[in-house]
Design an enzyme around this catalytic site. Structure first.
Site, PDB file in Angstrom:
ATOM      1  NE  ARG A   1      -7.498  -8.788  -0.057  1.00  0.00           N
ATOM      2  CZ  ARG A   1      -7.125  -8.010  -1.062  1.00  0.00           C
ATOM      3  NH1 ARG A   1      -6.176  -7.090  -0.873  1.00  0.00           N
ATOM      4  NH2 ARG A   1      -7.701  -8.119  -2.257  1.00  0.00           N
TER       5      ARG A   1
ATOM      6  CE  LYS B   1      -4.363  -1.955   1.418  1.00  0.00           C
ATOM      7  NZ  LYS B   1      -5.489  -2.007   2.368  1.00  0.00           N
TER       8      LYS B   1
END
Length: 296
Positions: free
Chosen positions: A273, A232
């Site tokens: 994840r 991210k």
């Protein structure tokens, strides 16, 4: 129902959703994006055959769960129609489930969730926490399947405008608690619920770091915690080129993701994840082994 193990040690989550793997360590969920526009790997697995092959590769690498998604939720992304989302995910779910995979489906739509479960999915990962589709919570109560409630403040096109908090951890935990209460009132069993603080969703970089540092407060909600930090932008900004100031490209953030995986696993995260399964699986195994020697 949610079951507790012996007193928790660092790296060993004590909460486990009903009917999902329990390997004695934090689980690893591999990402299968069946989209043309996801921030990290959009288009790489867009064709169903490519998505199935990628999912099978993640399983071979040791993924406990594969998370199939047909809608990009990167900031600014436009939504596909429900019909298009179904067209993308159902063939992939069927093939991976038939191969023995534990399949999760990343969707905000009750209709997609129901069809995916019928096709063999075992878990629904809803980044809206039931807010995007009022039919989702009743549908999940009927399905009696594990369900992820993520902290959410709006669709991708406008969510970053909502990244305003007093104390981000207190606010996120409070809003997640309301979603848990709504899920329980809809008839979802406590043992089916998983919570996700929603790193990167209506969060600035500093918000993500604060949530990671205080993950215990999210775990105090009493449900397993899923953490999705993989590749991210807050990692890219931390690792920006010192000369140009350009963020580290998404594909080059896996080592940083592995570091975050250790930090989250050490705090008892139930599942991570990620895009790179191999390094994360190594990380959680090491963390669990370290935790075995650490006083509870």
């Amino acid at each position: 129902m949610v079951q507790a193990t012996a007193p928790a040690r660092p790296g060993t989550p004590e909460l486990h959703p009903h009917g999902l793997p329990r390997p004695g360590r934090t689980l690893v969920m591999g990402v299968v994006n069946v989209t043309p526009d996801s921030f990290s790997d959009g288009g790489l697995s867009f064709a169903p055959e490519a998505a199935v092959a990628h999912g099978l590769s993640l399983i071979e690498q040791g993924a406990d769960i594969v998370d199939v998604g047909g809608e990009s939720t990167r900031p600014g992304a436009e939504r596909p129609t429900a019909e298009e989302e179904l067209r993308r995910v159902l063939p992939v779910v069927r093939e991976l489930a038939a191969a023995g995979a534990v399949v999760s489906v990343d969707t905000m739509r009750a209709g997609v969730a129901t069809r995916a479960l019928d096709a063999g999915a075992r878990l629904i990962n809803d980044v809206s926490g039931g807010l995007a589709d009022p039919a989702m919570l009743p549908a999940m109560a009927r399905a009696d399947a594990p369900y992820v409630l993520m902290h959410w403040r709006g669709h991708a096109t406008a969510m970053q405008a909502n990244a305003v908090y007093g104390d981000v951890v207190t606010d996120v935990v409070g809003e997640l608690r309301l979603r848990v209460e709504a899920a329980l009132q809809a008839g979802i069993r406590p043992g089916c619920l998983i919570v996700d603080p929603g790193l990167g969703f209506a969060k600035e970089a500093e918000h993500n770091w604060q949530l990671l540092a205080r993950l215990a407060e999210v775990r105090a909600l009493g449900h397993p915690v899923l953490v999705g930090a993989s590749r991210k932008s807050f990692l890219g900004r931390l690792l920006a080129d010192p000369t140009t100031g350009q963020p580290r490209p998404a594909q080059s953030r896996d080592a940083a993701t592995t570091a975050v995986s250790v930090l989250a696993a050490a705090q008892g995260a139930w599942c991570l994840r990620v895009h790179d399964v191999t390094s994360t699986l190594d990380a959680v195994r090491v963390t669990a082994r370290w935790g075995a020697e650490t006083p509870a």
